[in-house]
Write an enzyme that holds these catalytic residues in place. Structure first.
Site, mmCIF file in Angstrom:
data_model
loop_
_atom_site.group_PDB
_atom_site.id
_atom_site.type_symbol
_atom_site.label_atom_id
_atom_site.label_comp_id
_atom_site.label_asym_id
_atom_site.label_seq_id
_atom_site.Cartn_x
_atom_site.Cartn_y
_atom_site.Cartn_z
ATOM 1 N N LYS A 1 -10.909 9.360 34.246
ATOM 2 C CA LYS A 1 -10.628 10.094 35.491
ATOM 3 C C LYS A 1 -9.896 9.205 36.506
ATOM 4 C CE LYS A 1 -13.325 13.214 33.577
ATOM 5 N NZ LYS A 1 -12.875 14.193 32.629
HETATM 6 C C1 PLP Z 1 -14.418 14.817 32.262
HETATM 7 C C2 PLP Z 1 -14.702 16.232 32.496
HETATM 8 C C3 PLP Z 1 -16.012 16.735 32.438
HETATM 9 C C4 PLP Z 1 -17.193 15.922 31.988
HETATM 10 O O1 PLP Z 1 -17.427 14.787 32.728
HETATM 11 P P1 PLP Z 1 -18.341 13.623 32.081
HETATM 12 O O2 PLP Z 1 -18.446 12.633 33.180
HETATM 13 O O3 PLP Z 1 -17.602 13.106 30.882
HETATM 14 O O4 PLP Z 1 -19.642 14.219 31.730
HETATM 15 C C5 PLP Z 1 -16.219 18.062 32.734
HETATM 16 N N1 PLP Z 1 -15.198 18.876 33.051
HETATM 17 C C6 PLP Z 1 -13.941 18.431 33.119
HETATM 18 C C7 PLP Z 1 -12.861 19.393 33.510
HETATM 19 C C8 PLP Z 1 -13.637 17.110 32.821
HETATM 20 O O5 PLP Z 1 -12.364 16.691 32.867
#
Ligand code: PLP
Length: 375
Positions: free
Chosen positions: A186
């Protein structure tokens, strides 16, 4: 003479010496689990989101699940979401015992098509989980108008949208529950982690209990458990990384935005007419450019395209295969053809490399490889 090209991944976190030193400091302090760094990170995040209460967790997934639990959602309830997301978005609904209901996506933004949401609202509908795909926000006015009209809770899956804005306001600084992920891909990361922006101190207290076995403490030896919580707390090592990342968020997002603009410039205005491939919405107002997607034309086999790019050492992603077509969801009655836009996009979409440390020369390399595959 040929120069050896290095592998270009579709994403890569930026880690600096200050972040590494901050983690080392936490380890030397002897307090590794949730402690002063988590509190400091939550305070900084709350400041970032205009003073709203914020609590951190060890993933963006549990963050959404806890929001659903705080909203009192469980068996017998329906929650509307998009088929175009990481599977976590729908899995959390099943996890609470509620039923996921999908609405198809918009062919341009790839976000949930809000004009298709009202048609699937029933008396059992309790909430909507929209996703701000690639950091491009959903139409927030329309979203909250629907929520208001049908008295629905909203859990924004803003996993990809930290630093994105809507009409000049930061995503997370307004609205209902807003969930972010700090997973390593992210725009800012803590290794693994997430945070939830809440509405009231009472909701924040409940979030703390769901985060740690339902425990509430009082005095030196007072302890009770009154809800079924899990083990979802963030460590101080992760929070130390997050503090360093948050300080650089603006710089990271500016770099992503500049690279996205470079991609548009390099593809040129006649790329779609020439190749049949679709470029993303050119939003340089609201988006934090978490990812840069192109949708390949039907004549191109995606796996073959990805292999050709790999042959020139360019790694691509595909985000996302539609959730309703996974076996777990087919077992619940979903089939091919139900959400044709998500299915068409999900079959042909690829994610091009985009991360703060990437250079304009990298972008040139990507675009010329894409063009030579498609032209
Ligand atoms: C990364 C992501 C998640 C999950 O996040 P985690 O921290 O990996 O549990 C959920 N929804 C979207 C759209 C994502 O990009």
């Amino acid at each position: 003479m040929t120069t050896e090209l290095s592998f270009l991944p579709f994403t890569k976190p930026t880690i600096d010496e200050d972040m590494i030193a901050a983690v080392a400091d936490v380890m030397r302090s002897g307090w590794l689990t949730s402690g002063p760094k988590v509190q400091e990170f939550e305070a900084k995040l709350s400041e970032f989101f205009g003073g709203r209460p914020v609590r951190t967790f060890n993933s963006g997934t549990c963050t959404m699940e806890i929001a659903l639990r705080i909203a009192g959602i469980g068996p017998g309830d329906e929650v509307i979401t998009t088929p175009n997301s990481w599977v976590a978005t729908a899995n959390v609904i099943i996890e609470t015992g509620a039923t996921p209901v999908f609405a198809d996506i918009d062919p341009q933004t790839h976000n949930i098509d809000l004009d298709k949401v009202e048609a699937v609202i029933t008396p059992r509908t309790k909430a909507i989980i929209p996703v701000h795909m690639c950091g491009l926000p959903c139409d927030m006015d329309k979203l909250y108008a629907i929520a208001e009209k049908y008295k629905l809770r909203v859990i924004e899956d803003a996993a990809q949208a930290i630093g994105s804005t809507w009409k000049g306001k930061r995503i997370g600084s307004f609205g209902d529950f807003v969930s972010f992920s700090f997973q390593v891909n992210k725009n800012i990361m803590t290794g693994e982690g997430g945070c939830l922006v809440l509405n009231t101190p009472e909701e924040a207290k409940l979030a703390e209990r769901y985060r740690l076995q339902g425990v509430s403490r009082s005095g030196l030896d007072g302890i009770d458990v009154d809800v079924l919580g899990g083990k979802y707390n963030m460590t101080d090592m992760s929070a130390a990384i997050g503090l360093g990342q948050l300080r650089r968020l603006e710089e990271f997002n500016a770099k992503r935005k500049a690279l996205a603009a470079k991609y548009f410039e390099l593809f040129g205005t006649d790329f779609t007419a020439q190749t049949g491939a679709e470029l993303p919405v050119a939003d340089f107002e609201n988006s934090n450019w978490h990812m840069f997607h192109i949708v390949l034309p039907e004549r191109i086999n995606r796996a073959e395209f990805m292999q050709k790019m790999l042959d020139v050492k360019i790694g691509l992603g595909y985000h996302y295969r539609p959730i309703h077509l996974f076996t777990l969801y087919r077992q619940r009655g979903f089939t091919d053809g139900m959400f044709p836009v998500a299915e068409r996009v999900g079959k042909q979409i690829v994610t091009l490399p985009l991360f703060p440390a990437m250079t304009e020369a990298d972008a040139e390399r990507v675009v010329s490889a894409v063009k030579s595959c498609l032209l």
